[in-house]
Design a protein around this motif. Structure first.
Motif, short mmCIF file in Angstrom:
data_model
loop_
_atom_site.label_atom_id
_atom_site.label_comp_id
_atom_site.label_asym_id
_atom_site.label_seq_id
_atom_site.Cartn_x
_atom_site.Cartn_y
_atom_site.Cartn_z
N LEU A 1 6.53 -10.25 10.95
CA LEU A 1 7.99 -10.16 11.02
C LEU A 1 8.43 -8.71 11.23
N PRO A 2 9.50 -8.48 11.96
CA PRO A 2 9.92 -7.10 12.25
C PRO A 2 10.34 -6.32 11.01
N GLU A 3 10.75 -6.98 9.95
CA GLU A 3 11.17 -6.29 8.73
C GLU A 3 10.00 -5.86 7.86
N VAL A 4 8.80 -6.36 8.15
CA VAL A 4 7.63 -6.15 7.30
C VAL A 4 6.69 -5.13 7.92
N ASP A 5 6.24 -4.19 7.08
CA ASP A 5 5.26 -3.18 7.50
C ASP A 5 4.20 -3.10 6.41
N ILE A 6 2.95 -3.31 6.75
CA ILE A 6 1.84 -3.21 5.79
C ILE A 6 0.88 -2.16 6.31
N ARG A 7 0.58 -1.19 5.46
CA ARG A 7 -0.35 -0.12 5.84
C ARG A 7 -1.43 0.04 4.78
N THR A 8 -2.62 0.40 5.22
CA THR A 8 -3.74 0.65 4.33
C THR A 8 -3.82 2.14 4.04
N VAL A 9 -3.93 2.48 2.75
CA VAL A 9 -3.96 3.88 2.32
C VAL A 9 -4.92 4.04 1.15
N SER A 10 -5.30 5.28 0.86
CA SER A 10 -6.05 5.55 -0.36
C SER A 10 -5.15 6.15 -1.43
N SER A 11 -4.00 6.67 -1.01
CA SER A 11 -3.03 7.26 -1.92
C SER A 11 -1.66 7.20 -1.28
N VAL A 12 -0.62 7.01 -2.09
CA VAL A 12 0.74 6.97 -1.57
C VAL A 12 1.68 7.64 -2.56
N ARG A 13 2.60 8.43 -2.04
CA ARG A 13 3.64 9.06 -2.86
C ARG A 13 4.93 8.30 -2.62
N ILE A 14 5.55 7.86 -3.71
CA ILE A 14 6.78 7.08 -3.62
C ILE A 14 7.92 7.92 -4.16
N GLU A 15 8.93 8.12 -3.33
CA GLU A 15 10.10 8.89 -3.73
C GLU A 15 11.34 8.09 -3.38
N SER A 16 12.43 8.38 -4.08
CA SER A 16 13.69 7.72 -3.80
C SER A 16 14.78 8.76 -3.72
N VAL A 17 15.69 8.54 -2.81
CA VAL A 17 16.84 9.42 -2.66
C VAL A 17 18.09 8.57 -2.81
N THR A 18 19.06 9.07 -3.56
CA THR A 18 20.30 8.32 -3.74
C THR A 18 21.09 8.29 -2.44
N ALA A 19 22.15 7.52 -2.42
CA ALA A 19 22.97 7.37 -1.23
C ALA A 19 23.59 8.69 -0.78
N PRO B 1 9.85 10.18 -8.77
CA PRO B 1 8.74 9.97 -7.84
C PRO B 1 7.42 9.69 -8.56
N ALA B 2 6.51 9.05 -7.83
CA ALA B 2 5.19 8.73 -8.38
C ALA B 2 4.17 8.72 -7.25
N THR B 3 2.93 9.00 -7.62
CA THR B 3 1.82 8.91 -6.69
C THR B 3 0.86 7.85 -7.20
N VAL B 4 0.48 6.93 -6.32
CA VAL B 4 -0.46 5.87 -6.66
C VAL B 4 -1.72 6.10 -5.84
N THR B 5 -2.86 6.13 -6.52
CA THR B 5 -4.14 6.41 -5.87
C THR B 5 -5.17 5.38 -6.32
N VAL B 6 -6.07 5.03 -5.43
CA VAL B 6 -7.19 4.16 -5.79
C VAL B 6 -8.47 4.98 -5.67
N GLU B 7 -9.37 4.74 -6.62
CA GLU B 7 -10.68 5.39 -6.58
C GLU B 7 -11.73 4.30 -6.56
N HIS B 8 -12.45 4.21 -5.46
CA HIS B 8 -13.44 3.16 -5.26
C HIS B 8 -14.52 3.20 -6.35
N GLY B 9 -14.82 2.03 -6.92
CA GLY B 9 -15.90 1.90 -7.89
C GLY B 9 -15.61 2.43 -9.28
#
Length: 128
Positions: A61-79, A109-117
């Motif tokens: 669907l055009p509204e959906v985006d799925i990406r593979t990452v090992s780490s992601v930083r999530i930030e939010s900005v107000t209006a 903000p937060a950073t989410v990381t995965v560490e294999h094994g």
């Protein structure tokens, strides 16, 4: 990924919310995360496509985006373009709260990381 967001989930598995298969290609043992992003959509559009999520048929669907990452930083900005101040997580927080499996974990903000094994499992030695 930047811009307005309806839903953002960082996944290590395929399912959220009692059976919604938001990232059908995800594997818990592959050492990567899937970032599931849904752009804003109208209530009518949401109702039309919602059932597809339970069968994992929404990924094109055009509204959906799925990406593979090992780490992601999530930030939010107000209006008004100012960062949301950090603070203790709460269901009543005025800023965006980071949730893990439905429970408040912290503020953005937060950073989410995965560490294999890195998941240690205990085995009591008994076999079925």
């Amino acid at each position: 990924m930047t811009g307005p967001t309806f839903l953002l989930a960082v996944m290590n598995g395929r399912f959220i919310g009692g059976g919604m298969e938001v990232t059908p290609g995800a594997r818990i043992d592959d050492g990567v995360l899937e970032v599931f992003h849904v752009a804003p959509l109208s209530a009518v559009r949401f109702l039309r496509i919602f059932s597809k999520v339970f069968a994992g048929r929404h990924t094109d669907l055009p509204e959906v985006d799925i990406r593979t990452v090992s780490s992601v930083r999530i930030e939010s900005v107000t209006a008004v373009g100012h960062p949301v101040p950090p603070g203790p997580p709460s269901w009543r927080s005025t800023g965006p709260v980071l949730h893990g499996d439905g429970e408040p974990l912290g503020m953005l903000p937060a950073t989410v990381t995965v560490e294999h094994g890195q998941l240690a499992l205990l085995d009591d030695g008994r076999r079925p």
